[in-house]
Design a protein around this motif. Structure first.
Motif, PDB file in Angstrom:
ATOM      1  N   TYR A  35      37.423  36.972  14.344  1.00 52.94           N
ATOM      2  CA  TYR A  35      36.236  36.262  13.876  1.00 52.94           C
ATOM      3  C   TYR A  35      36.465  35.694  12.470  1.00 52.94           C
ATOM      4  O   TYR A  35      37.393  36.086  11.772  1.00 52.94           O
ATOM      5  CB  TYR A  35      34.984  37.146  13.918  1.00 52.94           C
ATOM      6  CG  TYR A  35      34.895  38.268  12.903  1.00 52.94           C
ATOM      7  CD1 TYR A  35      34.481  38.021  11.596  1.00 52.94           C
ATOM      8  CD2 TYR A  35      35.172  39.587  13.267  1.00 52.94           C
ATOM      9  CE1 TYR A  35      34.364  39.047  10.678  1.00 52.94           C
ATOM     10  CE2 TYR A  35      35.058  40.619  12.361  1.00 52.94           C
ATOM     11  CZ  TYR A  35      34.659  40.339  11.057  1.00 52.94           C
ATOM     12  OH  TYR A  35      34.547  41.364  10.137  1.00 52.94           O
ATOM     13  N   ILE A  94      31.635  33.844  12.956  1.00 57.71           N
ATOM     14  CA  ILE A  94      31.947  33.124  14.194  1.00 57.71           C
ATOM     15  C   ILE A  94      32.945  33.993  14.937  1.00 57.71           C
ATOM     16  O   ILE A  94      34.094  34.146  14.505  1.00 57.71           O
ATOM     17  CB  ILE A  94      32.540  31.732  13.907  1.00 57.71           C
ATOM     18  CG1 ILE A  94      31.621  30.930  12.991  1.00 57.71           C
ATOM     19  CG2 ILE A  94      32.775  30.982  15.206  1.00 57.71           C
ATOM     20  CD1 ILE A  94      32.225  29.622  12.501  1.00 57.71           C
ATOM     21  N   VAL A 127      28.072  32.664  17.310  1.00 56.35           N
ATOM     22  CA  VAL A 127      27.759  32.408  15.911  1.00 56.35           C
ATOM     23  C   VAL A 127      26.640  33.374  15.537  1.00 56.35           C
ATOM     24  O   VAL A 127      25.530  33.290  16.070  1.00 56.35           O
ATOM     25  CB  VAL A 127      27.321  30.950  15.682  1.00 56.35           C
ATOM     26  CG1 VAL A 127      26.971  30.729  14.214  1.00 56.35           C
ATOM     27  CG2 VAL A 127      28.412  29.986  16.132  1.00 56.35           C
ATOM     28  N   LEU A 184      30.890  23.725  16.747  1.00 52.80           N
ATOM     29  CA  LEU A 184      30.638  24.727  17.775  1.00 52.80           C
ATOM     30  C   LEU A 184      29.383  24.414  18.590  1.00 52.80           C
ATOM     31  O   LEU A 184      28.964  25.220  19.419  1.00 52.80           O
ATOM     32  CB  LEU A 184      30.486  26.104  17.119  1.00 52.80           C
ATOM     33  CG  LEU A 184      31.743  26.658  16.458  1.00 52.80           C
ATOM     34  CD1 LEU A 184      31.386  27.651  15.379  1.00 52.80           C
ATOM     35  CD2 LEU A 184      32.650  27.294  17.491  1.00 52.80           C
TER      36      LEU A 184
END
Length: 246
Positions: free
Chosen positions: A165, A128, A190, A239
């Protein structure tokens, strides 16, 4: 993020470490790794630091490489300071893990190199990626306590001066997204199948990649641990992404 609990675990000889021990006499690189990690000696490199100046970290370069291998992460070498792969067959690592002999040859040929990571089912991992660290902090503190703890204890958080990330590994590989997604709300990507990122202590665009809680992470028995499927799904859906989505 520093308030997330961390756990220091003594590193016993793993299956990979046992393999290294059996073969250490036949390979000088493996010998250096074995002697350094399991006797807690400071590793010394036969090559000079590359430019830009390399910032010494808690673990040596070889510590990082073998921690990733211990965790069954499919890595490949790229130019130090850049993104260009140093091996022609780097796409193969999307579908298979590197062999110990291959990694030893990279260390011998290139010394220090940027460490690419093939995401997806081979590494059983997703990333991510946040364009801004503030966005990651906002997302993290918006999660439930269980999700926060799992990210801190089981995941890997990587950051630079500009972006960051999170690497996660679900207990069910079927939950790994089969394509990339973008979260407009948090300006985050993602990344799943057929994608890749770079791992610390690589340099990209003049920025060094650093592990959050580096000293703790490098002492884990497995650097990237499996997150229960339900918790992983909660993290992904925060998300706006469906776990295992096409």
């Amino acid at each position: 993020m520093s308030s997330v609990p961390t756990c220091v675990v003594a590193r016993p000889p793993t299956q990979h470490a046992t393999k290294l021990a059996k073969n250490k006499d036949a390979d000088p690189v493996i010998n250096v790794y074995h002697e350094g990690r399991h006797r807690e000696a400071k590793l010394v490199f036969p090559w000079e630091p590359a430019k830009p100046p390399y910032r010494d970290t808690a673990g040596s370069f070889v510590d990082y490489v073998f921690s990733y291998l211990d965790s069954e992460l499919s890595i490949f070498p790229a130019r130090w300071g850049g993104a260009e792969p140093l091996v022609k067959n780097w796409h193969e690592y999307m579908d298979r893990l590197p062999r110990w002999s291959e990694v030893s040859s990279w260390l011998e040929l290139f010394g220090r190199f940027n460490i690419g990571l093939a995401l997806g089912r081979t590494s059983r991992a997703i990333a991510i990626v946040f364009k801004e660290k503030d966005s990651m902090v906002q997302w993290f503190w918006g999660l439930g306590r269980e999700e926060q703890v799992m990210i801190g204890l089981y995941g890997i958080v990587v950051y630079t001066d500009k972006w960051s990330y999170v690497l996660l590994r679900p207990s069910d590989p079927g939950l790994i997204p089969r394509r990339n997604f973008y979260s407009k709300k948090l300006h985050a990507k993602v990344l799943g199948e057929k994608s890749h990122v770079f791992l610390p202590p690589s340099w990209l665009d003049g920025l060094q990649l650093v592990l959050w809680e580096e000293e703790v992470c490098l002492k884990r028995t497995i650097l990237l641990r499996e997150i229960p499927a339900e918790v992983f799904s909660h993290i992904i859906t925060s998300l706006g992404v469906t776990a295992g989505g096409n």
